[in-house]
Design an enzyme around this catalytic site. Structure first.
Site, PDB file in Angstrom:
ATOM      1  N   GLY A  78      -9.617  19.833  13.389  1.00  0.00           N
ATOM      2  CA  GLY A  78      -8.678  19.688  14.488  1.00  0.00           C
ATOM      3  C   GLY A  78      -8.753  18.340  15.172  1.00  0.00           C
ATOM      4  O   GLY A  78      -9.710  17.580  15.006  1.00  0.00           O
ATOM      5  N   HIS A 362      17.768 -25.202 -17.158  1.00  0.00           N
ATOM      6  CA  HIS A 362      18.003 -23.941 -17.847  1.00  0.00           C
ATOM      7  C   HIS A 362      17.072 -23.725 -19.031  1.00  0.00           C
ATOM      8  O   HIS A 362      16.627 -24.665 -19.690  1.00  0.00           O
ATOM      9  CB  HIS A 362      19.458 -23.800 -18.340  1.00  0.00           C
TER      10      HIS A 362
END
EC number: 2.7.7.23
Length: 457
Positions: A78, A362
């Protein structure tokens, strides 16, 4: 006034269905527990203790740079029991302690500051954070006195008809006078159906002692806990809206906020435009005046002012101002690209330095290389950096022209002001001012097809 914080981070998170502790799942690039820690720190709370349990070593690993202390909760009995496990942290301290949950990442530093200010100025023994919602089903209700003080917290299953109408709910986040909290914990018991120690019972114990209990009301999203992947996604949506709103207020344009994903620690300069589908992650800095076209991903990188990125991936790299990247470029870690460079389509660069005004337009691979300024790489160039055992280095000087379809076999050096003829395979150093040609001589065998019977008539 001394202020400190305890963050409850021991939950198992069964509904997450994960091998990782719940609190280390990320929302917008940062672990949930670290969101809470960082906002506590922004509220000028320096002394922070984490209560950890299952997966404690993993939680420690993810929070090791946050300068926090730890308390161990071996069994999850708890929320009250979790705070009992942190009693050693509170021992001999006088002042105020705030208690937060590590699975509620949306709490803000402004709310944390407001919590401490409200608690201390009102001289409350305990203060809780609450929210009002349209449907409070399943939540503990905050029942107030006529004066506005908190009278009690009633769990949904225990509410009477009038209490069920209350839409102010408990968040599970609190502020306590440390002495009051420690005394109340001594009277906490587990006399309930679950056999657990509840922090909500501490509020009741405090109230019965005649002490004042207050509450501040904040938007529900701030107290929203994450217990499942669905709730994790909901928290991500809220956090992403906050992040994007902050950047727009600071002068960044989003073409479509709903499809732009930016981590919480990203910094973006004004007059930057971000198109749909961009993902910006980690500790990335985007400086002013950049344009990020759709479907670009940038992670842990620094992007200089005026950079254009289109449909590309940039990881752990630095891109200088005025450079263009993409479309479909892949900039891999430890790459540094200079100013006003051009990195074009289907170019991959890894662990390399590219000088100012160099063009790699590229279909090129550059790995483990130092490239000078004002160079030009023709289509299809490959830096052959792996010899089968280890990566080797290539050095290319300033003003080098690399012809199409060139292979540079590392380790090799290409000096300043050089040309390499298209189709060459370079294995030796190219001296300054030289033209290097390294390809077979063309041979034409006339009448060969006719002799082989391959000539079509």
């Amino acid at each position: 006034m001394y202020n400190c914080a305890i963050i409850l981070a021991a939950g198992k998170g069964k509904r997450m269905k994960s091998s990782m502790p719940k609190v280390v799942h990320k929302v917008c690039g940062k672990e949930m527990v670290n969101h809470v820690i960082d906002n506590v720190r922004k509220a000028n709370i320096k002394d922070v203790n984490l209560v950890i349990g299952k997966g404690s070593e993993t939680v420690k690993e993810h929070t090791k740079d946050r300068n926090v202390t730890y308390s161990m909760q071996e069994e999850q009995l708890g929320t009250g029991h979790a705070v009992i496990c942190a009693e050693e942290f509170l021992k001999d301290k006088k002042g105020t302690v705030a208690i937060f949950t590590g699975d509620a990442p949306l709490i803000t530093n402004e709310t944390i500051q407001q919590l401490f200010e409200f608690h201390n100025s009102g001289k409350y023994a305990a203060t809780l954070i609450s929210s009002t919602v349209q449907d409070p089903t399943g939540y503990g209700r905050i029942i107030r006195e006529a004066s506005g003080e908190v009278k009690k917290i009633v769990e949904h299953k225990d509410c009477n008809e009038e209490e069920l109408k209350v839409n102010e709910i408990n968040s599970g986040m609190y502020c306590f006078d440390i002495e009051v909290l420690l005394n109340s914990l001594k009277n906490l018991n587990n006399d309930n159906s679950q056999g657990e120690y509840y922090l909500t019972d501490v509020i009741e114990i405090t109230k019965k002692s005649g002490d004042k209990v207050g509450a501040i009301v904040v938007p529900y999203e701030e107290i929203m806990g994450v217990n499942s992947r669905v709730q994790l996604s909901e928290a991500e949506i809220v956090m992403r809206k906050r992040i994007n709103h902050k950047h727009m207020v600071n002068g960044v344009t989003f073409i479509d906020c709903e499809s732009t994903y930016i981590d919480v620690d990203v910094e973006i300069g004004n007059d930057t435009i971000i198109y749909p589908g961009c993902v910006i992650q980690g500790n990335t800095t985007i400086k002013e005046g950049c344009t990020l076209y759709s479907n670009s991903r940038i992670c842990n990188s620094v992007i200089g002012s005026g950079v254009i990125v289109e449909n590309s991936v940039i990881l752990e790299s630095h891109v200088g101002e005025g450079t263009t990247v993409g479309p479909f470029a892949y900039i891999r870690p430890e790459t540094k690209i200079g100013k006003s460079a051009r990195i074009g389509d289907f170019v991959e660069i890894k662990k390399s330095t590219i000088g100012d005004n160099t063009k790699v337009s590229h279909l090129t691979y550059i790995g483990d290389a130092e490239v000078g300024s004002k160079c030009n790489f023709g289509c299809g160039t490959v830096v052959v950096n792996y010899d089968g055992q280890r990566k080797q280095k290539t050095i290319i000087g300033n003003n080098a022209f690399i012809g199409c379809n060139t292979n540079l076999i590392s380790p090799v050096k290409v000096n300043d002001n050089t040309y390499i003829a298209a189709g060459s395979t370079i294995t030796n150093e190219v001296p300054e001012g030289s033209l290097a040609i390294a390809r077979s001589k063309q041979i034409n065998k006339e009448g060969w097809l006719d002799k082989k019977g391959l000539l079509k008539k």
